[in-house]
Design a protein around this motif. Structure first.
Motif, PDB file in Angstrom:
ATOM      1  N   ALA A   1       0.911  -1.277  -0.045  1.00 29.74           N
ATOM      2  CA  ALA A   1      -0.095  -0.032   0.013  1.00 29.74           C
ATOM      3  C   ALA A   1       0.889   1.296   0.050  1.00 29.74           C
TER       4      ALA A   1
ATOM      5  N   THR B   1      -6.395   6.810  -1.071  1.00 26.52           N
ATOM      6  CA  THR B   1      -5.766   5.722  -1.623  1.00 26.52           C
ATOM      7  C   THR B   1      -5.499   5.866  -2.966  1.00 26.52           C
TER       8      THR B   1
ATOM      9  N   ASP C   1      -6.048  -2.270   0.815  1.00 23.71           N
ATOM     10  CA  ASP C   1      -5.405  -1.082   0.005  1.00 23.71           C
ATOM     11  C   ASP C   1      -6.399  -0.105  -0.035  1.00 23.71           C
TER      12      ASP C   1
ATOM     13  N   SER D   1     -10.937  -3.621  -3.141  1.00 21.14           N
ATOM     14  CA  SER D   1      -9.609  -3.322  -3.357  1.00 21.14           C
ATOM     15  C   SER D   1      -9.009  -3.511  -4.599  1.00 21.14           C
TER      16      SER D   1
ATOM     17  N   HIS E   1      -4.117  -5.449  -2.642  1.00 20.35           N
ATOM     18  CA  HIS E   1      -3.928  -6.205  -1.486  1.00 20.35           C
ATOM     19  C   HIS E   1      -5.227  -6.219  -0.875  1.00 20.35           C
TER      20      HIS E   1
END
Length: 332
Positions: A48, A167, A235, A299, A302
């Motif tokens: 991540a 993210t 992630d 996700s 991950h």
């Protein structure tokens, strides 16, 4: 100027590494899925994260207009706060431009400018992580009353908002979903991609503000998992698990049940729906499996667990929202 001011942070985690260690069983090693579909057991520092993920870029008038266009959709007070942050970055950009125009080259100045571009946003996220540390530790110990302190709630909601927007999966999903049907739409989409480092932070501010402002109307619940199936994370650790959320398209849902696993045993959820009551809720195994599957589906690469057994059943769900394409684009 201290030597530390000249040190550029290269490796930027878009999911807090310290947060991920809660799945490390007392170590910094977790089980996680890799890009090649395997399961690895390694340090949280390996996942991540991307080099220079939060590095700032020079903003043109077009970039600034796109940023302000999104910001104007916020309440006036929040819009002014966005613009204040933006102006801080623009002043630094202007100072660099003056330095470049001078024709003078100074090694220390060059190092400082590079470090500033690499570290500014990373440091802002680190400050939000530090502010939420007390709350996360208390929630992991089932101490929900920590959020009765208004300052703790403000800090946690701001942190929570950024866990959604900061993210890589969120970035790629939003940018790939932008229409590109004509020259203007292409220009706006390209401007968003270029200025994403600021937009992502701005969106996190807005989400956090809205969650705090609506805290009396939403249901804030702590989910306690005493089943044989532990919670996993990913992630993109905060996911909308409301039934109205599409599993195949990146479209704005009408409602949100924002779910955030804190450890293999504890999770936090902010609900529009009436699925959970405010306060503590003990969940059954079917609910845990459902929530884990939704974490995996939203996700990108991950999913993370405390054992290989915890994540293996959910591998087939990984990136489900990223698999379908439309007109050559991922529609997430």
């Amino acid at each position: 100027m201290s030597r530390k001011d000249l040190e550029a942070k290269k490796r930027h985690h878009y999911v807090w590494a310290k947060y991920l260690t809660r799945w490390g069983s007392g170590t910094n090693k977790v089980f996680y899925t890799t890009k090649t579909g395997k399961i690895a057991h390694d340090s949280v520092r390996a996942i991540a994260a991307d080099d220079y993920f939060y590095k700032t870029t020079a903003l043109t008038n077009m970039h600034v207009e796109v940023i302000k266009g999104f910001s104007r959709k916020s309440p006036d007070r929040l819009h002014q706060q966005h613009v204040s942050y933006l102006n801080d970055f623009l002043r630094m950009q202007h100072a660099e431009a003056i330095y470049r125009e001078s024709g003078v080259q100074n090694q220390e100045a060059e190092l400082h400018l590079h470090a500033m571009k690499c570290n500014l946003l990373e440091n802002l996220h680190a400050s939000h992580e530090k502010g939420a540390l007390t709350v996360l530790s208390a929630l992991a110990d089932e101490q929900l009353d920590v959020l009765q302190d208004d300052q703790h709630m403000i800090e946690f909601m701001m942190f929570f908002g950024h866990q959604i927007s900061r993210t890589k999966p969120f970035r790629d999903g939003v940018i790939q979903a932008q229409p590109r049907r004509n020259a203007l739409e292409i220009e706006v989409a390209d401007a968003m991609a270029h200025a994403w480092w600021f937009l992502s932070y701005m969106f996190g501010m807005s989400i956090g503000f809205n969650l705090y402002a609506s805290r009396q109307n939403d249901r804030h619940a702590l989910l306690v998992n005493d089943t044989n199936v532990p919670f996993i994370t990913s992630d993109h650790p905060v996911v909308n698990v409301h039934p109205c959320v599409s599993e195949t398209e990146f479209v704005a849902p009408e409602h949100a049940d924002f779910y955030y696993p804190i450890s293999p045993r504890i999770a936090y959820i902010i609900c529009d729906s009436e699925r959970f009551t405010s306060g503590k809720n003990w969940v059954d195994e079917d609910t845990v499996v459902e929530l884990n599957a939704k974490v995996a589906a939203q996700s990108m690469v991950h999913i993370i667990g405390d054992t290989e057994k915890a994540i293996r059943p959910f591998q087939t769900h990984i990136g489900r929202r990223y698999r379908r394409t439309f007109e050559g684009r991922v529609t997430v």
